[in-house]
Design an enzyme around this catalytic site. Structure first.
Site, PDB file in Angstrom:
ATOM      1  N   LYS A  95      -3.769  -5.529  76.976  1.00 13.90           N
ATOM      2  CA  LYS A  95      -2.500  -5.315  77.675  1.00 13.90           C
ATOM      3  C   LYS A  95      -2.296  -6.400  78.750  1.00 13.90           C
ATOM      4  O   LYS A  95      -1.197  -6.936  78.912  1.00 13.90           O
ATOM      5  CB  LYS A  95      -2.480  -3.915  78.303  1.00 13.90           C
ATOM      6  CG  LYS A  95      -2.377  -2.800  77.258  1.00 13.90           C
ATOM      7  CD  LYS A  95      -2.654  -1.400  77.830  1.00 13.90           C
ATOM      8  CE  LYS A  95      -2.636  -0.352  76.702  1.00 13.90           C
ATOM      9  NZ  LYS A  95      -2.943   1.010  77.157  1.00 13.90           N
TER      10      LYS A  95
ATOM     11  N   GLN B 291      -5.273   4.132  82.201  1.00 16.75           N
ATOM     12  CA  GLN B 291      -5.793   4.141  80.838  1.00 16.75           C
ATOM     13  C   GLN B 291      -6.509   5.461  80.561  1.00 16.75           C
ATOM     14  O   GLN B 291      -7.362   5.907  81.321  1.00 16.75           O
ATOM     15  CB  GLN B 291      -6.750   2.947  80.640  1.00 16.75           C
ATOM     16  CG  GLN B 291      -7.258   2.788  79.212  1.00 16.75           C
ATOM     17  CD  GLN B 291      -6.158   2.471  78.202  1.00 16.75           C
ATOM     18  OE1 GLN B 291      -5.158   1.830  78.535  1.00 16.75           O
ATOM     19  NE2 GLN B 291      -6.318   2.925  76.981  1.00 16.75           N
TER      20      GLN B 291
ATOM     21  N   ASP C  37       4.311   4.364  80.888  1.00 12.37           N
ATOM     22  CA  ASP C  37       3.733   5.046  79.717  1.00 12.37           C
ATOM     23  C   ASP C  37       4.615   6.216  79.270  1.00 12.37           C
ATOM     24  O   ASP C  37       4.472   6.704  78.146  1.00 12.37           O
ATOM     25  CB  ASP C  37       2.349   5.605  80.068  1.00 12.37           C
ATOM     26  CG  ASP C  37       1.214   4.818  79.440  1.00 12.37           C
ATOM     27  OD1 ASP C  37       1.446   4.185  78.393  1.00 12.37           O
ATOM     28  OD2 ASP C  37       0.093   4.871  79.989  1.00 12.37           O
TER      29      ASP C  37
HETATM   30  N1  GUN Z   1      -5.078   5.619  75.597  1.00  7.88           N
HETATM   31  C1  GUN Z   1      -4.750   5.508  74.281  1.00  7.88           C
HETATM   32  N2  GUN Z   1      -3.447   5.182  74.163  1.00  7.88           N
HETATM   33  C2  GUN Z   1      -2.960   5.086  75.416  1.00  7.88           C
HETATM   34  C3  GUN Z   1      -1.679   4.760  75.943  1.00  7.88           C
HETATM   35  O1  GUN Z   1      -0.705   4.512  75.224  1.00  7.88           O
HETATM   36  N3  GUN Z   1      -1.574   4.751  77.292  1.00  7.88           N
HETATM   37  C4  GUN Z   1      -2.630   5.033  78.098  1.00  7.88           C
HETATM   38  N4  GUN Z   1      -2.433   5.012  79.416  1.00  7.88           N
HETATM   39  N5  GUN Z   1      -3.826   5.338  77.652  1.00  7.88           N
HETATM   40  C5  GUN Z   1      -3.986   5.349  76.311  1.00  7.88           C
END
Ligand code: GUN
Length: 299
Positions: free
Chosen positions: A59, A103, A126
């Site tokens: 990311k 995350q 998110d």
């Molecule tokens: N863990 C797995 N997918 C995601 C996501 O799209 N966002 C976040 N914050 N954690 C994740």
């Protein structure tokens, strides 16, 4: 004699993501020129889960490639609830941070809901905050979770019609299946949606009637050849690590579907890797730019 079949068209998420990223990069340059600073994503990473570490690195790298800044707050697995909240509050209070991502999973999953609710909804890129989810349900402007948003983008940019189509989603998670069911059933997508889950009886009866079949389960080989109608579009959201000693990392990634078996049956299909995954990260960049533009419009 059997009719020869051609393999499904590959829905190349990597190529679609590259096209969207060109647009995001242009928007990011425009924002930076107006605001005098780059749009910026704040990331909270707790613990040392290797999959989470690699997602976060991906990311941050994607941010840099599109001209977005990122700021990471990394905490040890032993971080307390108040340590994690303090990290979120610091990013909430930082005027140069536009979007916040914690995350998941956290080492202690019991913290997750309260931590998500601590994120400033104006920075909730998110789309996991209950306010964002409620606004999605109400049809109001909000932040839509990145994976379902990426799937909608793949369908739209691949010219796959959704209006009147029967979309069957397998998996009802708050991150993928449930928000996707809303996006597909609302205007302008106008699909008829069936949301299947672990208690669904006779799953194959539903999946076989799908024009668009979305597998978002988190278990390899959940969708097999006998479960798919010839000509269906198949979207595979799964990212499962399975041991593979022939690979340098000792594992390889597979989705939730029996990909080789579905290739000659489906009309269009997303590969893993290179399908939904690159779109998820790309929509995070897009949401971060959206947050930056909204925040400067409504300081
Ligand atoms: N863990 C797995 N997918 C995601 C996501 O799209 N966002 C976040 N914050 N954690 C994740």
């Amino acid at each position: 004699m059997d009719t020869p079949r051609t393999d499904a068209r590959l829905l190349d998420g990597k190529a679609i993501a590259a096209a969207v990223r060109v647009e995001v990069a242009a928007g990011a340059a425009d924002f930076a020129a107006r605001a005098g600073r780059p749009a910026s994503l704040g990331v909270v990473l707790v613990g040392d889960n290797s999959a989470s570490r690699s997602y976060v690195t991906g990311k941050e790298k994607a941010c840099a490639e599109c001209g977005l800044a990122s700021r990471e707050l990394a905490l040890p697995a032993t971080a307390s609830f108040s340590d994690v909240l303090a990290a979120v509050h610091a990013l909430n209070a930082d005027p140069a941070v536009d979007g916040i991502l914690v995350q998941l999973p956290l080492p202690d999953p019991r913290m997750e809901q309260a931590v998500i609710e601590a994120i400033d909804p104006a920075k909730d890129v998110d789309g996991f905050h209950p306010l964002s989810m409620g606004r999605l349900l109400a049809g109001l402007p909000t932040f839509v979770p990145c994976t379902p948003l990426g799937i909608m983008e793949i369908l739209a940019r691949s010219g796959i019609p959704t209006r009147g189509a029967h979309a069957v989603i397998v998996g009802r998670s708050h991150i993928v299946g449930r928000p996707l069911s809303i996006l597909l059933s609302r205007k302008p997508a106008d699909a008829t949606v069936t949301l299947c889950h672990t208690a669904t009886r006779d799953l194959a009866d539903f999946t076989r009637s799908a024009d668009i079949l979305v597998a978002a389960v988190g278990r390899p080989l959940t969708i097999t050849a006998d479960m798919v109608r010839p000509g269906a579009t198949v979207i595979d959201v799964g990212v499962n690590r399975i041991p593979d000693p022939s690979r340098p990392r000792g594992y390889r990634l597979v989705g939730d579907i029996d990909y080789p078996a579905l290739l000659p049956i489906a009309s269009a299909i997303t590969p893993v890797p290179g399908g939904v995954g690159p779109m998820t990260i790309t929509m995070l960049l897009s949401n971060t730019l959206l947050a930056a533009n909204r925040r400067t419009a409504n300081p």
